[in-house]
Write a protein that holds these residues in place. Structure first.
Motif, PDB file in Angstrom:
ATOM      1  N   GLU A 161      -8.414  -0.404  10.976  1.00  9.65           N
ATOM      2  CA  GLU A 161      -9.758  -0.871  10.617  1.00  9.65           C
ATOM      3  C   GLU A 161     -10.833   0.212  10.789  1.00  9.65           C
ATOM      4  O   GLU A 161     -11.691   0.364   9.910  1.00  9.65           O
ATOM      5  CB  GLU A 161     -10.112  -2.096  11.466  1.00  9.65           C
ATOM      6  N   PRO A 162     -10.802   0.974  11.896  1.00  6.13           N
ATOM      7  CA  PRO A 162     -11.864   1.977  12.052  1.00  6.13           C
ATOM      8  C   PRO A 162     -11.887   2.993  10.909  1.00  6.13           C
ATOM      9  O   PRO A 162     -12.962   3.472  10.533  1.00  6.13           O
ATOM     10  CB  PRO A 162     -11.518   2.662  13.383  1.00  6.13           C
ATOM     11  N   GLY A 163     -10.717   3.305  10.352  1.00  4.33           N
ATOM     12  CA  GLY A 163     -10.660   4.250   9.233  1.00  4.33           C
ATOM     13  C   GLY A 163     -11.297   3.682   7.975  1.00  4.33           C
ATOM     14  O   GLY A 163     -11.839   4.430   7.151  1.00  4.33           O
ATOM     15  N   MET A 164     -11.231   2.360   7.825  1.00  9.02           N
ATOM     16  CA  MET A 164     -11.846   1.734   6.657  1.00  9.02           C
ATOM     17  C   MET A 164     -13.357   1.565   6.881  1.00  9.02           C
ATOM     18  O   MET A 164     -14.150   1.637   5.940  1.00  9.02           O
ATOM     19  CB  MET A 164     -11.180   0.391   6.337  1.00  9.02           C
ATOM     20  N   LYS A 165     -13.728   1.374   8.134  1.00 10.63           N
ATOM     21  CA  LYS A 165     -15.157   1.306   8.479  1.00 10.63           C
ATOM     22  C   LYS A 165     -15.803   2.666   8.198  1.00 10.63           C
ATOM     23  O   LYS A 165     -16.922   2.741   7.682  1.00 10.63           O
ATOM     24  CB  LYS A 165     -15.270   0.965   9.970  1.00 10.63           C
ATOM     25  N   ARG A 166     -15.071   3.709   8.532  1.00  5.96           N
ATOM     26  CA  ARG A 166     -15.535   5.076   8.269  1.00  5.96           C
ATOM     27  C   ARG A 166     -15.715   5.292   6.757  1.00  5.96           C
ATOM     28  O   ARG A 166     -16.669   5.937   6.316  1.00  5.96           O
ATOM     29  CB  ARG A 166     -14.477   6.036   8.828  1.00  5.96           C
ATOM     30  N   LEU A 167     -14.811   4.731   5.981  1.00 10.51           N
ATOM     31  CA  LEU A 167     -14.897   4.841   4.529  1.00 10.51           C
ATOM     32  C   LEU A 167     -16.171   4.170   4.010  1.00 10.51           C
ATOM     33  O   LEU A 167     -16.840   4.685   3.108  1.00 10.51           O
ATOM     34  CB  LEU A 167     -13.664   4.193   3.889  1.00 10.51           C
ATOM     35  N   ALA A 168     -16.485   3.000   4.575  1.00  5.43           N
ATOM     36  CA  ALA A 168     -17.703   2.287   4.153  1.00  5.43           C
ATOM     37  C   ALA A 168     -18.927   3.169   4.351  1.00  5.43           C
ATOM     38  O   ALA A 168     -19.821   3.225   3.497  1.00  5.43           O
ATOM     39  CB  ALA A 168     -17.842   0.969   4.923  1.00  5.43           C
ATOM     40  N   LYS A 169     -18.956   3.892   5.446  1.00  7.04           N
ATOM     41  CA  LYS A 169     -20.085   4.803   5.725  1.00  7.04           C
ATOM     42  C   LYS A 169     -20.181   5.909   4.683  1.00  7.04           C
ATOM     43  O   LYS A 169     -21.258   6.234   4.186  1.00  7.04           O
ATOM     44  CB  LYS A 169     -19.907   5.460   7.105  1.00  7.04           C
ATOM     45  N   LEU A 170     -19.028   6.508   4.364  1.00  2.00           N
ATOM     46  CA  LEU A 170     -18.977   7.563   3.346  1.00  2.00           C
ATOM     47  C   LEU A 170     -19.530   7.064   2.008  1.00  2.00           C
ATOM     48  O   LEU A 170     -20.316   7.749   1.339  1.00  2.00           O
ATOM     49  CB  LEU A 170     -17.530   7.991   3.087  1.00  2.00           C
ATOM     50  N   LEU A 171     -19.091   5.855   1.630  1.00  2.64           N
ATOM     51  CA  LEU A 171     -19.507   5.292   0.340  1.00  2.64           C
ATOM     52  C   LEU A 171     -21.007   5.004   0.327  1.00  2.64           C
ATOM     53  O   LEU A 171     -21.664   5.147  -0.703  1.00  2.64           O
ATOM     54  CB  LEU A 171     -18.717   4.014   0.038  1.00  2.64           C
ATOM     55  N   LYS A 172     -21.512   4.580   1.468  1.00  2.00           N
ATOM     56  CA  LYS A 172     -22.947   4.292   1.580  1.00  2.00           C
ATOM     57  C   LYS A 172     -23.769   5.561   1.309  1.00  2.00           C
ATOM     58  O   LYS A 172     -24.803   5.515   0.663  1.00  2.00           O
ATOM     59  CB  LYS A 172     -23.235   3.749   2.988  1.00  2.00           C
ATOM     60  N   CYS A 173     -23.271   6.690   1.802  1.00  7.18           N
ATOM     61  CA  CYS A 173     -23.970   7.964   1.563  1.00  7.18           C
ATOM     62  C   CYS A 173     -23.855   8.374   0.092  1.00  7.18           C
ATOM     63  O   CYS A 173     -24.826   8.831  -0.512  1.00  7.18           O
ATOM     64  CB  CYS A 173     -23.380   9.078   2.417  1.00  7.18           C
TER      65      CYS A 173
END
Lengths: 265, 265
Positions: free
Chosen positions: B234-246
């Motif tokens: 899950e933390p790796g997918m949460k990290r992905l959400a952050k990347l996409l937000k940028c």
């Protein structure tokens, strides 16, 4: 009359048609060695081998092998010190290790499932017997919590893992052991009998557990209880020890119990 | 400027060389649909899809698929009512579901391992980065109990499973995620670095857990901490959400957290 390792193997494999490409076989020791004592266990762990030797057994019958893999032996881990130490113990002790996995599962009924069903006290509630599972129908529904509590007490387990509401009432239950908790076995089993609950050993977490989570979210109200792989198959090997005791009554036969594998923190 | 589903996919797959025979891809929806919002999650559960729709997202990016299997879709479970209900939800909502598994693992560093390492706060202690794991060296040893406690707090977990003495002191740790806890990855990793502990998602119980049990019995003192498959990825997918937000700053992006899968009884 002296009993050899091969005599015991012949006795164990006789009720089942020859299985090709089996994982079963004599992994250590000589088939013509005279058996002074038999130890039976779930997995040929360092502890189980030492304990068998300490009890004077020179034949260990195990469901899972010595080297941490369903197929293959120590050659998989060429430089590992734990594996080397274990190999040394096996060689120095001269113990014979016979793996009895596929044949025991191929008994009718499956020796492992049967052992688990009896240990849980569910024999009289069996409605259907499949090759990979037993379908249990309780006369009255019990809560998941109560079923978990009973299973822990009867199998002597410190904990079990469940998906679902502990208050959920369950009457129709699929029971399987070992790694049969995966989706390929468990998802069609839920549907075929419209089960309330599957009680099994283990399986990949994204398969059956996620299916049950979705079912619950949809209001379909299913549940899953994971006993653990070893914990679900041990009773079947304990049952085997009893059978051997009856058959070879001049030979000491004992069962080596494993301690629980996991702690919860 | 309108962003399409395909734009997002192109952005996600661009950093990695083309992968053949991948499980990744657009499992539902149309590539040229304009994206009104993105939801990111670990597994496309019924809850995650409903939640994405409720938040106004029409693209769900998920690590594991919809139908309870690493490969294959709903055709595996032709008569299942839970599967049928889920398919209905997906079709009626019109949501696009893109599975981002192999490509994310193929990032350098692996997007999932990196997310887990950062969530645990272990980034500064990384000694070696492998394709399937990270090797962590703490400046001072911590007890398994303390490491478990920290991990639970940082990842918001109700429990973890361990093999080993909670008092065991650990300094060298192998960290991997998902199903990489199996023997093929973990046993050579223990040996190569003489690790005190491996922290991972899950794996077959008779592989690494039994290896660690034997190591402990021999006095070699190793330990294993299983976070759970979902919990470790899950933390790796949460990290992905952050990347996409940028990257897509005109598009609402949110992360859908899963509730813990198992209860301990």
């Amino acid at each position: 009359m002296a009993i050899t390792v091969q005599d015991v193997i012949d006795y164990l494999e006789r009720p089942v048609k020859r299985i090709d490409n089996t994982v079963d076989g004599l992994n250590a020791g000589q088939p013509l060695m005279e058996v002074s004592g038999i130890a039976v266990t779930f997995v040929a762990s360092q502890h189980a081998i030492e304990e068998a030797v300490a009890r004077g057994a020179n034949l260990l019958i195990t469901h899972e092998g010595e080297y941490f893999s369903h197929r293959g032996g120590q050659e998989q881990w060429p430089d590992d010190s734990v594996v080397a130490e274990k190999r040394r113990l096996i060689e120095q002790s001269g113990i014979a290790i016979y793996r009895f996995h596929d044949y025991w599962h191929a008994y009718k009924p499956d020796g492992i499932t049967e052992g688990l069903k009896d240990a849980l006290g569910w024999g009289t509630y069996e409605r259907d017997e499949l090759s990979y599972a037993s379908v249990i129908e309780f006369p009255e529904a019990k809560s998941l919590q109560e079923i978990a509590h009973d299973a822990k007490e009867r199998l002597d387990l410190p904990h079990v893992r469940v998906v679902g509401d502990p208050a959920k009432m369950c009457r129709l239950i699929g029971l399987s052991a070992g790694y049969r908790g995966g989706g390929a076995n468990s998802i069609p089993l839920f549907g075929r009998y419209n089960l309330d609950l599957i009680v099994t050993g283990e399986g990949p977490e994204w398969e059956t557990p996620e299916y049950v989570r979705d079912a619950i979210h949809q209001g379909a109200g299913r549940a899953l209880l994971l006993l653990g792989h070893a914990e679900s198959e041990e009773p079947g090997m304990k049952r085997l020890a009893k059978l051997l005791k009856c058959e070879f009554d001049g030979v000491p036969v004992s069962f080596v119990k494993q301690t629980p594998l996991f702690n919860i923190l």
